[in-house]
Scaffold this motif. Structure first.
Motif, PDB file in Angstrom:
ATOM      1  N   GLY A  10       0.844  -1.219   0.043  1.00 28.98           N
ATOM      2  CA  GLY A  10       0.192   0.158  -0.166  1.00 28.98           C
ATOM      3  C   GLY A  10       0.800   1.290   0.033  1.00 28.98           C
ATOM      4  O   GLY A  10       1.886   1.209   0.124  1.00 28.98           O
ATOM      5  N   PRO A  11       0.156   2.411   0.053  1.00 27.14           N
ATOM      6  CA  PRO A  11       0.984   3.756   0.201  1.00 27.14           C
ATOM      7  C   PRO A  11       1.702   3.817   1.112  1.00 27.14           C
ATOM      8  O   PRO A  11       1.553   3.460   2.358  1.00 27.14           O
ATOM      9  N   ALA A  12       2.990   4.581   0.838  1.00 24.10           N
ATOM     10  CA  ALA A  12       4.255   4.527   1.879  1.00 24.10           C
ATOM     11  C   ALA A  12       4.050   5.891   2.410  1.00 24.10           C
ATOM     12  O   ALA A  12       4.360   7.075   1.541  1.00 24.10           O
ATOM     13  N   PRO A  13       3.498   6.037   3.789  1.00 24.78           N
ATOM     14  CA  PRO A  13       3.780   7.323   4.285  1.00 24.78           C
ATOM     15  C   PRO A  13       5.376   8.030   4.669  1.00 24.78           C
ATOM     16  O   PRO A  13       6.242   7.073   4.471  1.00 24.78           O
ATOM     17  N   VAL A  14       5.421   9.095   4.871  1.00 28.03           N
ATOM     18  CA  VAL A  14       6.650   9.664   5.115  1.00 28.03           C
ATOM     19  C   VAL A  14       6.902  10.147   6.388  1.00 28.03           C
ATOM     20  O   VAL A  14       6.022  10.731   7.290  1.00 28.03           O
ATOM     21  N   ALA A  15       8.391  10.025   6.942  1.00 35.30           N
ATOM     22  CA  ALA A  15       8.683  10.310   8.076  1.00 35.30           C
ATOM     23  C   ALA A  15       9.929  11.339   7.919  1.00 35.30           C
ATOM     24  O   ALA A  15      10.964  11.123   7.038  1.00 35.30           O
ATOM     25  N   VAL A  16       9.853  12.367   8.833  1.00 37.92           N
ATOM     26  CA  VAL A  16      11.079  13.311   8.898  1.00 37.92           C
ATOM     27  C   VAL A  16      11.873  13.305  10.011  1.00 37.92           C
ATOM     28  O   VAL A  16      11.279  13.986  10.967  1.00 37.92           O
ATOM     29  N   PHE A  17      13.054  13.240  10.029  1.00 37.16           N
ATOM     30  CA  PHE A  17      13.918  13.234  11.572  1.00 37.16           C
ATOM     31  C   PHE A  17      15.000  14.040  11.355  1.00 37.16           C
ATOM     32  O   PHE A  17      15.790  14.403  10.369  1.00 37.16           O
TER      33      PHE A  17
END
Length: 333
Positions: A10-17
């Motif tokens: 499924g769609p890949a959400p994004v994380a920002v570190f």
């Protein structure tokens, strides 16, 4: 920025570190709490021990200080089969007199000599974790001393492999980890002997320091230029040698700098100690000739010294040799 690929597709959400804040989709964290473990491992590999996770709206998900023990898992039985996944960890186990228990290590481990007989698992930033799991070690000594190693720690966790995660930021941390490893391996008395020897060596170096601290630049990598920051154990080594890291005020364990910033810092002496590069291949002239450093006084005066990364870059019982090498160079100024 990271894509969080769902296990079921499924769609890949994004994380920002970043060191100051970690933005994660709240739904993804609720579905997979191990995302917070991954964020902690990412931070630890960069010298931080503070999680500040927020969602897409900026609302807090989790704010806490954590320890490296939070990232590992205990052995479930007596530790007889060991895997080491960093050269410093192989040396640590050897210093405790337990290297005969090591069944495999990553490719760059070269000390003690017995590493030559060990199964090799691949590069330090990409060992074969499926093979690690197949070998069924009682304990893996993993590391977060270099950015990128968080993938190893999270991968071992996903495979259910017991691990002791090591990532010291100071000599005090190294000593604490010697004691932890001694307890893991059932040799606490030997650990205390190693600690006593390290403390005595540090005390002798401290007593011999010159009255004025020299300004020191230590280079981890030449292009782009990387150097130790505030959260790196190397600061202690430089201090014991009679110096002060000119970039000790920069957050993080390893920081990228520009030639102009180095010229402005105006160190008294420079050490080239490139990660993974053998002593004989270190090239002080690279720093002396580098474009943008024409006004660097230390380079113009030839005060650029080779420093074996096997000592300066491996936090463990042999690290104080780096302080001794730097101390001799600083004393000659």
């Amino acid at each position: 920025m990271f894509e969080l690929r769902p296990r079921g597709g499924g769609p890949a959400p994004v994380a920002v570190f970043s060191l100051g804040r970690q933005v994660l989709p709240r739904t993804a964290v609720e579905e997979d709490p191990d995302l917070l473990h991954a964020a902690r491992a990412w931070l630890a590999a960069r010298g931080s021990r503070e999680l500040r996770a927020v969602d897409e709206t900026g609302s807090s998900i989790c704010a806490e200080r954590f320890t490296l023990s939070d990232l590992g898992s205990s052995a479930t039985q007596a530790v007889r089969k060991v895997i080491t996944l960093a050269p410093s960890n192989a040396e640590l186990v050897a210093s405790l007199g337990c290297f005969e228990r090591v069944i495999a290590c990553e490719d760059s481990s070269d000390s003690p000599p017995e590493t030559a007989k060990c199964e090799r698992l691949g590069p330090d930033l990409g060992p074969d974790l499926d093979r690690v799991a197949e070998l069924r070690p009682d304990l893996v000594f993993s590391s977060l001393s270099v950015p990128g190693m968080e993938r190893i720690v999270t991968g071992l966790r996903a495979r259910g492999v017991p691990q002791r995660v090591l990532a010291p930021r100071s000599i005090t941390d190294v000593i604490a980890e010697v004691r932890l490893a001694g307890a893991d391996l059932g040799v606490p008395d030997r650990a205390e002997e190693v600690v006593a020897a390290m403390e005595a060596e540090a005390a002798a170096l401290r007593q011999a320091r010159p009255p004025r601290a020299a300004k020191v630049y230590l280079e981890w990598w030449p292009r782009p230029m990387f150097t130790p920051g505030a959260a790196c154990f190397t600061n202690n080594l430089i201090e014991l040698a009679g110096g002060i890291n000119v970039f000790a005020d920069r957050p993080g364990a390893s920081v990228e700098i520009t030639p102009a910033e180095l010229v402005a810092a105006d160190p008294d002496i420079c050490f080239v100690s490139w990660c993974g590069v053998a002593l004989e291949k270190l090239d002080p002239d690279n720093l002396i000739r580098r474009p943008g450093l024409e006004a660097l006084r230390a380079a113009r005066a030839g005060r650029v010294i080779r420093l074996d990364e096997r000592y300066s870059g491996r936090p463990g019982p042999h690290m104080l040799e780096a302080a001794r090498i730097m101390a001799r160079a600083i004393a000659s100024l």
